[in-house]
Design an enzyme around this catalytic site. Structure first.
Site, PDB file in Angstrom:
ATOM      1  N   ARG A 154     -66.330 -34.547   7.296  1.00 22.25           N
ATOM      2  CA  ARG A 154     -67.606 -34.783   6.616  1.00 22.25           C
ATOM      3  C   ARG A 154     -67.492 -35.816   5.497  1.00 22.25           C
ATOM      4  O   ARG A 154     -68.470 -36.412   5.112  1.00 22.25           O
ATOM      5  CB  ARG A 154     -68.215 -33.482   6.103  1.00 22.25           C
ATOM      6  N   GLU A 193     -51.764 -23.931  -6.162  1.00 24.46           N
ATOM      7  CA  GLU A 193     -52.848 -24.486  -6.960  1.00 24.46           C
ATOM      8  C   GLU A 193     -53.843 -23.370  -7.215  1.00 24.46           C
ATOM      9  O   GLU A 193     -54.379 -22.769  -6.276  1.00 24.46           O
ATOM     10  CB  GLU A 193     -53.513 -25.661  -6.232  1.00 24.46           C
ATOM     11  N   GLU A 222     -54.952 -32.717   1.295  1.00 24.81           N
ATOM     12  CA  GLU A 222     -55.493 -31.369   1.444  1.00 24.81           C
ATOM     13  C   GLU A 222     -55.910 -31.164   2.888  1.00 24.81           C
ATOM     14  O   GLU A 222     -56.579 -32.026   3.475  1.00 24.81           O
ATOM     15  CB  GLU A 222     -56.706 -31.175   0.545  1.00 24.81           C
ATOM     16  N   THR A 268     -62.399 -13.634  -1.859  1.00 29.85           N
ATOM     17  CA  THR A 268     -63.730 -13.666  -2.503  1.00 29.85           C
ATOM     18  C   THR A 268     -63.860 -14.769  -3.546  1.00 29.85           C
ATOM     19  O   THR A 268     -64.937 -15.306  -3.740  1.00 29.85           O
ATOM     20  CB  THR A 268     -64.043 -12.309  -3.175  1.00 29.85           C
ATOM     21  N   HIS A 314     -59.061 -34.726   0.977  1.00 28.58           N
ATOM     22  CA  HIS A 314     -59.148 -33.600   1.914  1.00 28.58           C
ATOM     23  C   HIS A 314     -59.719 -34.108   3.235  1.00 28.58           C
ATOM     24  O   HIS A 314     -60.884 -34.492   3.297  1.00 28.58           O
ATOM     25  CB  HIS A 314     -60.064 -32.537   1.290  1.00 28.58           C
ATOM     26  N   HIS A 324     -60.671 -27.312  -9.216  1.00 24.85           N
ATOM     27  CA  HIS A 324     -61.979 -27.032  -8.622  1.00 24.85           C
ATOM     28  C   HIS A 324     -63.008 -26.826  -9.725  1.00 24.85           C
ATOM     29  O   HIS A 324     -62.922 -25.883 -10.498  1.00 24.85           O
ATOM     30  CB  HIS A 324     -61.998 -25.825  -7.682  1.00 24.85           C
ATOM     31  N   ARG A 379     -61.192 -33.049   6.206  1.00 20.48           N
ATOM     32  CA  ARG A 379     -61.770 -31.814   6.747  1.00 20.48           C
ATOM     33  C   ARG A 379     -61.812 -31.868   8.262  1.00 20.48           C
ATOM     34  O   ARG A 379     -61.898 -32.949   8.850  1.00 20.48           O
ATOM     35  CB  ARG A 379     -63.179 -31.604   6.188  1.00 20.48           C
ATOM     36  N   HIS A 403     -65.510 -37.443  -2.685  1.00 17.73           N
ATOM     37  CA  HIS A 403     -66.964 -37.622  -2.762  1.00 17.73           C
ATOM     38  C   HIS A 403     -67.400 -39.072  -2.855  1.00 17.73           C
ATOM     39  O   HIS A 403     -68.596 -39.363  -2.740  1.00 17.73           O
ATOM     40  CB  HIS A 403     -67.539 -36.726  -3.856  1.00 17.73           C
ATOM     41  N   ASN A 437     -59.315 -36.682  -7.116  1.00 16.55           N
ATOM     42  CA  ASN A 437     -59.794 -36.419  -5.758  1.00 16.55           C
ATOM     43  C   ASN A 437     -60.960 -37.367  -5.454  1.00 16.55           C
ATOM     44  O   ASN A 437     -61.960 -37.391  -6.176  1.00 16.55           O
ATOM     45  CB  ASN A 437     -60.244 -34.944  -5.680  1.00 16.55           C
TER      46      ASN A 437
HETATM   47  N1  PXP Z   1     -58.232 -28.685  -5.697  1.00 15.45           N
HETATM   48  C1  PXP Z   1     -58.503 -28.334  -4.422  1.00 15.45           C
HETATM   49  C2  PXP Z   1     -57.448 -27.590  -3.654  1.00 15.45           C
HETATM   50  C3  PXP Z   1     -59.715 -28.699  -3.807  1.00 15.45           C
HETATM   51  O1  PXP Z   1     -59.941 -28.356  -2.536  1.00 15.45           O
HETATM   52  C4  PXP Z   1     -60.641 -29.449  -4.558  1.00 15.45           C
HETATM   53  C5  PXP Z   1     -61.916 -29.877  -3.923  1.00 15.45           C
HETATM   54  O2  PXP Z   1     -62.716 -28.809  -3.708  1.00 15.45           O
HETATM   55  C6  PXP Z   1     -60.328 -29.786  -5.873  1.00 15.45           C
HETATM   56  C7  PXP Z   1     -59.118 -29.382  -6.425  1.00 15.45           C
HETATM   57  C8  PXP Z   1     -61.247 -30.601  -6.714  1.00 15.45           C
HETATM   58  O3  PXP Z   1     -62.407 -29.917  -6.989  1.00 15.45           O
HETATM   59  P1  PXP Z   1     -63.611 -30.693  -7.651  1.00 15.45           P
HETATM   60  O4  PXP Z   1     -64.035 -31.741  -6.673  1.00 15.45           O
HETATM   61  O5  PXP Z   1     -64.625 -29.631  -7.873  1.00 15.45           O
HETATM   62  O6  PXP Z   1     -63.095 -31.292  -8.926  1.00 15.45           O
END
Ligand code: PXP
Length: 251
Positions: free
Chosen positions: A54, A156, A75, A106, A48, A199, A50, A15, A12
């Site tokens: 962002r 997922e 995403e 939650t 993703h 995540h 958004r 960032h 991913n």
């Molecule tokens: N999977 C999904 C569905 C996500 O939305 C994200 C980003 O929040 C990730 C995986 C990757 O998470 P991370 O950036 O914390 O590794």
């Protein structure tokens, strides 16, 4: 992609865009990160888009669709705008994620059970367009059943609560979260759903998740981009791949 791995790694790159957007302008370029990740052996790229843009932008998605040779996992929130964008680009996979508080359960996954009808209608055209539809949910039987009923091919599992417990040194919660991830991965697999997870995963937290035989793909971003500051993106990805493979082959 020619041969599919037993356990795929989706990188991913959101960032990289977060850092770019902190300054404005074009650097660092998320597309360059995607190319590097691809060359380092990522089996797919996840981004993703958004609603508030962002990090990843519409132009980033266009660039990824144009340039990637590995599949894009797009995403998105379950909105009309995102559906139109996905239908325009037809990425390999779309992963429906919650963005608003009221859309999430939650533990952070999408509330599918309460929105079953709407989501079933929402994903139908995406499936017809040939996208694999994945739903990002907590390890919760009710949500898995709902994801199955609406016609998703993939779920997922949200590993955030497990990773948070690891970071806090809360071994009781960590073990409880792992147990439910394990049980729900097996349950979803028994329904014929393909299971992904992600995540908050790090070199420390990934082994027990990578070891779950039903898990076919991990999507990892924040930690890898952070490690890239110290190691470079390619070594960070290679190390993650190694940790995943060792954990997988030990089971
Ligand atoms: N999977 C999904 C569905 C996500 O939305 C994200 C980003 O929040 C990730 C995986 C990757 O998470 P991370 O950036 O914390 O590794």
């Amino acid at each position: 992609m020619t041969e599919q791995r037993e356990l795929r790694l989706g990188v991913n790159i959101d960032h990289v865009a977060t850092v770019r957007n902190a300054r404005g302008g074009g650097l660092p370029d998320p597309l360059r990160a995607a190319r590097l990740a691809q060359d380092a052996g990522a089996d797919g790229i996840t981004a993703h888009l958004r609603e508030d843009r962002r990090h990843i932008t519409d132009a980033d998605i266009e660039g990824l669709m144009r340039e990637l040779t590995v599949p894009l996992n797009f995403e998105m929130a379950a909105t009309t705008e995102m559906q139109e964008i996905a239908l325009r680009h037809k990425p390999h996979a779309v992963c429906i994620v919650p963005e608003k508080r009221e859309e999430r359960t939650t533990e952070g996954g999408l509330e599918v059970a309460r929105e079953e009808n709407r989501l079933a209608h929402f994903i139908a055209p995406l499936r017809e367009a040939g996208c694999r539809v994945s739903i990002f949910i907590a390890a919760d039987r009710r949500q898995i059943d709902a994801a199955h009923r609406i016609g998703a091919e993939v779920i997922e599992l949200h590993t955030g609560a497990y990773c948070d417990a690891c970071a806090a040194g809360d071994t009781t919660t960590r073990d409880a979260e792992l147990l439910s991830l394990k049980a729900m991965a097996a349950y979803a697999d028994s329904l014929g759903l393909e299971v992904h997870a992600g995540h908050g995963l790090t070199y420390q937290t990934v082994p027990p998740i990578a070891a779950l035989p039903e898990v076919k793909e991990l999507n990892i971003g924040h930690f890898l981009i952070g490690e890239a500051i110290f190691l470079g993106l390619e070594p960070a990805i290679l190390e993650m791949r190694k940790v995943m493979d060792v954990a997988r082959s030990a089971h």
